[in-house]
Design an enzyme around this catalytic site. Structure first.
Site, PDB file in Angstrom:
ATOM      1  N   HIS A 150       0.882  -1.237   0.084  1.00  0.00           N
ATOM      2  CA  HIS A 150       0.063   0.045   0.224  1.00  0.00           C
ATOM      3  C   HIS A 150       0.891   1.293   0.044  1.00  0.00           C
ATOM      4  CE1 HIS A 150      -3.427   2.502   2.283  1.00  0.00           C
ATOM      5  NE2 HIS A 150      -3.353   2.597   1.058  1.00  0.00           N
ATOM      6  N   CYS A 167      17.292  -3.202   2.088  1.00  0.00           N
ATOM      7  CA  CYS A 167      16.194  -2.968   2.860  1.00  0.00           C
ATOM      8  C   CYS A 167      16.610  -3.326   4.134  1.00  0.00           C
ATOM      9  CB  CYS A 167      14.736  -3.450   2.338  1.00  0.00           C
ATOM     10  SG  CYS A 167      13.630  -3.302   3.763  1.00  0.00           S
ATOM     11  N   LEU A 205      16.562  14.814  13.911  1.00  0.00           N
ATOM     12  CA  LEU A 205      17.261  14.679  12.757  1.00  0.00           C
ATOM     13  C   LEU A 205      17.170  13.081  12.573  1.00  0.00           C
ATOM     14  CD1 LEU A 205      19.386  14.772  10.326  1.00  0.00           C
ATOM     15  CD2 LEU A 205      21.246  14.066  12.190  1.00  0.00           C
ATOM     16  N   TYR A 215      -7.402  -9.572   7.221  1.00  0.00           N
ATOM     17  CA  TYR A 215      -8.307  -8.732   6.518  1.00  0.00           C
ATOM     18  C   TYR A 215      -9.548  -9.744   6.294  1.00  0.00           C
ATOM     19  CZ  TYR A 215      -4.904  -5.309   5.433  1.00  0.00           C
ATOM     20  OH  TYR A 215      -3.731  -4.541   5.146  1.00  0.00           O
ATOM     21  N   ALA A 237      24.140  11.711   5.247  1.00  0.00           N
ATOM     22  CA  ALA A 237      23.864  12.756   4.374  1.00  0.00           C
ATOM     23  C   ALA A 237      25.074  12.992   3.138  1.00  0.00           C
ATOM     24  CB  ALA A 237      23.800  14.138   5.078  1.00  0.00           C
ATOM     25  N   GLN A 294      10.874   3.056   8.586  1.00  0.00           N
ATOM     26  CA  GLN A 294      10.843   4.626   8.757  1.00  0.00           C
ATOM     27  C   GLN A 294       9.882   5.570   7.646  1.00  0.00           C
ATOM     28  OE1 GLN A 294      14.653   4.505  11.039  1.00  0.00           O
ATOM     29  NE2 GLN A 294      13.906   6.706  11.019  1.00  0.00           N
ATOM     30  N   CYS A 344       8.600   3.913   5.149  1.00  0.00           N
ATOM     31  CA  CYS A 344       7.254   3.187   4.311  1.00  0.00           C
ATOM     32  C   CYS A 344       6.140   3.071   5.015  1.00  0.00           C
ATOM     33  CB  CYS A 344       7.989   1.700   3.600  1.00  0.00           C
ATOM     34  SG  CYS A 344       8.809   0.764   4.774  1.00  0.00           S
ATOM     35  N   GLU A 370      -3.183 -11.559   6.786  1.00  0.00           N
ATOM     36  CA  GLU A 370      -3.015 -10.342   7.405  1.00  0.00           C
ATOM     37  C   GLU A 370      -4.376  -9.887   8.467  1.00  0.00           C
ATOM     38  OE1 GLU A 370      -0.596 -11.116   5.275  1.00  0.00           O
ATOM     39  OE2 GLU A 370       1.037 -10.110   6.158  1.00  0.00           O
ATOM     40  N   ARG A 427      -3.337 -15.639  -1.578  1.00  0.00           N
ATOM     41  CA  ARG A 427      -2.309 -15.485  -0.198  1.00  0.00           C
ATOM     42  C   ARG A 427      -3.158 -15.832   0.953  1.00  0.00           C
ATOM     43  NH1 ARG A 427       1.060  -9.926   1.435  1.00  0.00           N
ATOM     44  NH2 ARG A 427       2.626 -10.961   2.747  1.00  0.00           N
ATOM     45  N   HIS A 448      -2.361  -7.804  11.514  1.00  0.00           N
ATOM     46  CA  HIS A 448      -1.839  -6.402  11.640  1.00  0.00           C
ATOM     47  C   HIS A 448      -2.215  -6.125  13.127  1.00  0.00           C
ATOM     48  CE1 HIS A 448      -0.746  -5.689   7.860  1.00  0.00           C
ATOM     49  NE2 HIS A 448      -1.976  -5.314   7.352  1.00  0.00           N
ATOM     50  N   GLU A 449      -3.075  -6.757  13.901  1.00  0.00           N
ATOM     51  CA  GLU A 449      -3.193  -6.558  15.349  1.00  0.00           C
ATOM     52  C   GLU A 449      -2.556  -7.548  16.122  1.00  0.00           C
ATOM     53  OE1 GLU A 449      -7.467  -7.587  16.387  1.00  0.00           O
ATOM     54  OE2 GLU A 449      -7.344  -8.014  14.237  1.00  0.00           O
ATOM     55  N   ALA A 495       8.648  -7.002  -0.774  1.00  0.00           N
ATOM     56  CA  ALA A 495       7.982  -5.830  -1.103  1.00  0.00           C
ATOM     57  C   ALA A 495       8.884  -4.618  -0.714  1.00  0.00           C
ATOM     58  CB  ALA A 495       6.580  -5.754  -0.314  1.00  0.00           C
ATOM     59  N   ARG A 496       9.274  -4.322   0.699  1.00  0.00           N
ATOM     60  CA  ARG A 496      10.120  -3.285   0.980  1.00  0.00           C
ATOM     61  C   ARG A 496      11.415  -3.205   0.219  1.00  0.00           C
ATOM     62  NH1 ARG A 496      10.259  -3.958   7.249  1.00  0.00           N
ATOM     63  NH2 ARG A 496      10.669  -5.981   6.576  1.00  0.00           N
TER      64      ARG A 496
HETATM   65  P1  NAP Z   1      15.109  12.980  20.435  1.00  0.00           P
HETATM   66  O1  NAP Z   1      14.584  12.065  19.871  1.00  0.00           O
HETATM   67  O2  NAP Z   1      14.998  14.523  19.968  1.00  0.00           O
HETATM   68  O3  NAP Z   1      15.378  12.920  22.088  1.00  0.00           O
HETATM   69  C1  NAP Z   1      15.967  13.828  22.804  1.00  0.00           C
HETATM   70  C2  NAP Z   1      15.629  13.555  24.102  1.00  0.00           C
HETATM   71  O4  NAP Z   1      16.378  14.573  24.894  1.00  0.00           O
HETATM   72  C3  NAP Z   1      14.230  13.973  24.453  1.00  0.00           C
HETATM   73  O5  NAP Z   1      13.819  12.941  25.289  1.00  0.00           O
HETATM   74  C4  NAP Z   1      14.297  15.372  25.255  1.00  0.00           C
HETATM   75  O6  NAP Z   1      13.250  15.006  26.088  1.00  0.00           O
HETATM   76  C5  NAP Z   1      15.810  15.131  25.960  1.00  0.00           C
HETATM   77  N1  NAP Z   1      16.292  16.742  25.802  1.00  0.00           N
HETATM   78  C6  NAP Z   1      16.222  17.400  24.999  1.00  0.00           C
HETATM   79  N2  NAP Z   1      16.985  18.643  25.324  1.00  0.00           N
HETATM   80  C7  NAP Z   1      17.249  18.284  26.817  1.00  0.00           C
HETATM   81  C8  NAP Z   1      18.100  19.220  27.650  1.00  0.00           C
HETATM   82  N3  NAP Z   1      18.271  20.420  27.197  1.00  0.00           N
HETATM   83  N4  NAP Z   1      17.952  18.595  28.814  1.00  0.00           N
HETATM   84  C9  NAP Z   1      17.774  17.407  29.227  1.00  0.00           C
HETATM   85  N5  NAP Z   1      16.991  16.602  28.209  1.00  0.00           N
HETATM   86  C10 NAP Z   1      16.808  17.148  27.037  1.00  0.00           C
HETATM   87  O7  NAP Z   1      16.589  13.134  19.960  1.00  0.00           O
HETATM   88  P2  NAP Z   1      17.668  11.719  19.879  1.00  0.00           P
HETATM   89  O8  NAP Z   1      17.115  10.728  20.873  1.00  0.00           O
HETATM   90  O9  NAP Z   1      19.007  12.305  19.992  1.00  0.00           O
HETATM   91  O10 NAP Z   1      17.532  11.087  18.454  1.00  0.00           O
HETATM   92  C11 NAP Z   1      17.681  11.732  17.348  1.00  0.00           C
HETATM   93  C12 NAP Z   1      16.968  11.426  16.287  1.00  0.00           C
HETATM   94  O11 NAP Z   1      17.139  10.107  15.778  1.00  0.00           O
HETATM   95  C13 NAP Z   1      15.552  11.578  16.665  1.00  0.00           C
HETATM   96  O12 NAP Z   1      14.696  12.182  15.467  1.00  0.00           O
HETATM   97  C14 NAP Z   1      14.950  10.128  16.536  1.00  0.00           C
HETATM   98  O13 NAP Z   1      13.610  10.063  16.009  1.00  0.00           O
HETATM   99  C15 NAP Z   1      16.050   9.554  15.682  1.00  0.00           C
HETATM  100  N6  NAP Z   1      15.962   7.940  16.046  1.00  0.00           N
HETATM  101  C16 NAP Z   1      14.991   7.258  16.210  1.00  0.00           C
HETATM  102  C17 NAP Z   1      14.970   5.992  16.763  1.00  0.00           C
HETATM  103  C18 NAP Z   1      13.810   5.021  16.709  1.00  0.00           C
HETATM  104  O14 NAP Z   1      12.575   5.443  16.371  1.00  0.00           O
HETATM  105  N7  NAP Z   1      13.876   3.985  17.265  1.00  0.00           N
HETATM  106  C19 NAP Z   1      16.230   5.458  17.247  1.00  0.00           C
HETATM  107  C20 NAP Z   1      17.436   6.324  17.164  1.00  0.00           C
HETATM  108  C21 NAP Z   1      17.371   7.709  16.816  1.00  0.00           C
HETATM  109  P3  NAP Z   1      12.736  16.201  27.111  1.00  0.00           P
HETATM  110  O15 NAP Z   1      12.931  17.463  26.314  1.00  0.00           O
HETATM  111  O16 NAP Z   1      11.254  16.019  27.587  1.00  0.00           O
HETATM  112  O17 NAP Z   1      13.579  16.180  28.243  1.00  0.00           O
HETATM  113 FE1  SF4 Z   2      13.141  -0.877   4.113  1.00  0.00          FE
HETATM  114 FE2  SF4 Z   2      13.214   1.164   5.668  1.00  0.00          FE
HETATM  115 FE3  SF4 Z   2      13.266   1.387   3.058  1.00  0.00          FE
HETATM  116 FE4  SF4 Z   2      11.031   0.770   4.434  1.00  0.00          FE
HETATM  117  S1  SF4 Z   2      12.038   2.595   4.617  1.00  0.00           S
HETATM  118  S2  SF4 Z   2      11.790   0.047   2.396  1.00  0.00           S
HETATM  119  S3  SF4 Z   2      11.905  -0.768   5.795  1.00  0.00           S
HETATM  120  S4  SF4 Z   2      14.840   0.513   4.137  1.00  0.00           S
END
Ligand code: NAP
Ligand code: SF4
Length: 688
Positions: A43, A351, A672, A183, A401, A356, A358, A181, A231, A269-270, A327-328
């Site tokens: 989808h 993949c 970021l 459905y 980047a 993130q 998709c 799935e 399927r 899905h659930e 798919a992915r």
């Molecule tokens: P983030 O997701 O923006 O989290 C930063 C954390 O630090 C927040 O919990 C924030 O919570 C806290 N914070 C911010 N400023 C602060 C301060 N001055 N003092 C104390 N606490 C502070 O950033 P990240 O964890 O560094 O991740 C970076 C990016 O990578 C994010 O966009 C994230 O979505 C992505 N990422 C995603 C995943 C995943 O989805 N599994 C895994 C890794 C990275 P409070 O402000 O409430 O304290």
């Molecule tokens: Fe695969 Fe991630 Fe791309 Fe989705 S976003 S197709 S899971 S690499």
């Protein structure tokens, strides 16, 4: 014999040696496909954008040119009430055929074959009129379905046949009936969602009648050379779902009813078991597919967590399946099959199962694209032609980047020299890959490395590029991808020896004690918590994954799942903090956040929102919640408090009047992630 022929013959011998099963043609009904690689149904929500037809046609045709053996479209409902959500796709009338002919002709011109998937979403349809075998609400839908009357069930069966006939008229090579799935069809086959007492409910025979009648009705109205794929749910992963024995028997009856091939689905899905996330081992569901393969004589296709030619080849060679659905992986690299055939598997943009860009996009009403390939789904927005105005770029920073920019710019005909201060390429990815369940990031690093080498891009490692060097280097453009540095929050005692940065932890530079506090509960805070509780690496160990999530492949276990008794045994006591009052982890990916939260819950991680950090000293972390003071006696306090852009070079160049392009974390550090970094870099590379 000329050199090219000798080379292609050697190439042929080499790839046939590596992937003899995957590259062998296969007969499905009366159709022969050239290899065993199929693009699974997805989808995409491309229909919600401008020029949807052109987009869809370009999306599929690009994959057809990449030599994929067969393409399955995203699901089209046979009736309006069976769509995924408002404005969703359905095919029920001849006047809709011109759109489909546009797609099928583009795929045919590209040398491909395309099959239309018929999907009635049943109680998963996010529309007020949704229907199901019984009025049992799905926990993932706000709408309660209406139970179909018996005559309406027969009418629905006819509607599948009608859509199949239309698909044949539209020039598709066949149809796939979506029976897995969770459905509509799956809701009929499982006792948990089918409480009917007419001819379509009750006993196993009555529950499977609905799909069998659909297969028979479709077979009766299509020509023998039009593929009929069903399927089947190979394992429901729902307590009270079908047993493996019942699934094998059902598969036999679907074959007898007239299917040419069985595709397999995994879970609903659930389900509360992850099925396609990166934490699921590759080919984790082989046993469920094998169960079906052993029951029938028509081809059987494996799906879910098959992302490399090696995994696919092994599944077919072992006799678990005849072909694989991906798919992915086809979002990530449209040339997956072509590169496999040409012996260039190491060039595949794999993949990484992050979901993130998709699934997480789909679940948040955006269109699907791909973290590693932002062109996916946007083929018409990117001009693939080689430039006739080649420029010379300096790229500073070898993270996602910088690498994505360099590779895309050189592929478009530009020249790039890349400067990296560290001793390896990859930036934040070199840390991310160390987190449990994120080892797939190694594939992205491999893709970057191989592409840089193949394209002959000059890389200066251990080189902190100076403004002088960039100004005097004769470059036409300077791209700064200098990334981020971890933020050090202003807390009294933040320089205490107990305080570590997440970098110290993930790179193994610091020894971490048995009781820790994590400051910051964002993506990295969660990753660090998972790293520190130190459970078995489920993504690399299928038995550990099954144990952790209660998957039981026994032939008589309903749904293939049992309640998990054993809690995870953490190696540390971990406490997570954030200042916001909301529930921690709210911003994690929709399709994966729940997995991470469930794992940490089982590992006893304590999460404290609404915290105010007062001080850090020998006693540990001093904080208050709702005015109440607390001291947490911990060995270490780990800072995961977000990032700040690294912009020194940018500022220096600006001061000297030199124009630069900022991308990735150097541009905006807040929230970021690799999706934004690679997307921004790719868009910039295509803008020249
Ligand atoms: P983030 O997701 O923006 O989290 C930063 C954390 O630090 C927040 O919990 C924030 O919570 C806290 N914070 C911010 N400023 C602060 C301060 N001055 N003092 C104390 N606490 C502070 O950033 P990240 O964890 O560094 O991740 C970076 C990016 O990578 C994010 O966009 C994230 O979505 C992505 N990422 C995603 C995943 C995943 O989805 N599994 C895994 C890794 C990275 P409070 O402000 O409430 O304290
Ligand atoms: Fe695969 Fe991630 Fe791309 Fe989705 S976003 S197709 S899971 S690499």
């Amino acid at each position: 014999m000329d050199h090219a022929i000798i080379q292609s013959r050697q190439e042929y011998i080499q790839t046939m040696t590596n992937y003899p099963h995957l590259l062998a043609p296969l007969r499905i009904g009366t159709t022969t496909i050239p290899n065993r690689m199929v693009m699974g149904a997805m989808h995409t929500r491309l229909e919600t954008l401008d020029r949807p037809l052109e987009r869809l046609a370009a999306f599929y045709a690009t994959r057809a040119r990449g030599e994929i053996g067969l393409i399955l479209t995203g699901g089209y409902s046979p009736v309006p009430e069976g769509v995924m959500d408002d404005g969703g796709l359905y095919l029920n009338a001849p006047e809709q055929l011109s759109d489909h002919r546009f797609i099928t002709s583009r795929v045919a011109e590209a040398g491909g074959r395309i099959v239309l998937q018929i999907l009635h979403a049943g109680r998963y349809a996010r529309v007020a009129e949704c229907v199901a075998p019984s009025a049992v609400k799905a926990r993932i839908n706000t709408h309660v379905p209406r139970a179909l009357q018996t005559d309406e069930v027969w009418q629905t069966i006819k509607s599948f046949a009608n859509t199949a006939m239309l698909a044949q008229e539209a020039g598709y090579h066949g149809i796939e009936i979506m029976g897995s799935e969770g459905y509509l069809i799956n809701e009929f086959t499982a006792a948990i969602t089918n409480h009917r007492d007419d001819e379509f409910g009750g006993s196993f025979e009555k529950r499977i009648r609905f799909p069998l009648e659909i297969v028979k009705a479709v077979r009766a109205c299509i020509s023998p050379d039009f593929m009929l794929i069903y399927r089947i749910s190979s394992i429901d992963l729902m307590e009270g779902g079908m047993t493996a024995q019942e699934i094998a028997e059902f598969a036999r009856q679907v074959e007898q009813a007239g299917a040419d091939m069985l595709n397999t689905g995994v879970g609903w899905h659930e389900s509360s078991v992850p099925t396609i996330a990166a934490s699921v081992p590759r080919a984790a569901w082989a046993a469920a597919v094998r169960n079906i393969k052993q029951a029938v004589s028509i081809p059987v296709m494996a799906s879910n967590r098959i992302n490399t030619p090696e995994v696919a080849e092994a599944l077919i060679a072992a006799g678990d399946a005849d072909l694989v659905s991906m798919a992915r992986p086809l979002l990530a690299d449209p040339d997956f099959a072509l590169k496999t055939r040409q012996g260039r598997a190491d060039e595949i943009n794999t993949c990484i199962a992050c979901n993130q860009a998709c699934l997480d996009h789909i679940f948040t009403e955006r269109t699907a694209t791909c973290l590693v390939n932002p062109v996916a789904g946007r083929e018409i927005d990117f001009n693939q032609a080689v430039t006739n105005q080649a420029r010379r770029f300096a790229v500073v920073g070898g993270g996602p980047a910088g690498l994505a920019f360099a590779i895309n710019a050189v592929q478009r005909g530009h020249k790039v020299e890349l400067f990296e201060a560290g001793d390896e390429l990859g930036g934040q990815l070199t840390m991310a890959r160390r987190v449990p369940g994120k080892s797939e990031f190694n594939e992205l690093l491999r893709y970057f490395r191989v592409s840089m080498r193949r394209l002959g891009i000059t890389v200066h490692l251990n080189t902190r590029a100076s403004a002088e060097q960039l100004i005097n280097g004769g470059f036409d453009e300077i791209v700064l991808a200098t990334g981020v540095t971890p933020r050090t929050p202003e807390i009294i005692g933040v320089d205490h020896p107990k305080v570590l940065s997440y970098v110290d932890v993930l790179t193994g530079q610091a020894e971490v004690g048995e009781c820790v506090a994590i400051i910051g509960a964002g993506g990295i805070g969660f990753d660090v918590a998972e790293f520190l509780v130190g459970q078995a690496e489920e993504s690399l160990d299928t038995a550990a994954f099954y144990r952790a999530w209660g998957v039981d492949m026994g032939t008589e276990v309903p749904g293939g799942v049992i309640r998990v008794a054993a809690a995870h045994k953490p190696v540390r006591s971990v406490h997570m903090f954030q200042r916001k009052a909301e529930s921690p982890g709210r911003n994690l990916g929709k399709s994966t956040g729940w997995i991470l939260k469930a794992k940490l819950r089982k590992a006893g991680v304590v999460m404290t929102p609404a915290a105010r950090y007062e001080a850090i000293d020998d006693q540990g972390l001093h904080y208050t919640v709702d005015g109440q003071a607390h001291v947490l006696d911990v060995d270490h306090i780990i800072l995961c408090a977000g990032q700040q852009s690294n912009r020194e070079l940018h500022e220096e160049l600006q001061a000297r009047g030199v124009k630069t392009h900022l991308i990735g974390g150097a541009d905006v550090a807040a929230e970021l992630d690799a999706v934004r970094a690679i997307d921004q870099a790719t868009a910039l590379a295509y803008s020249f």
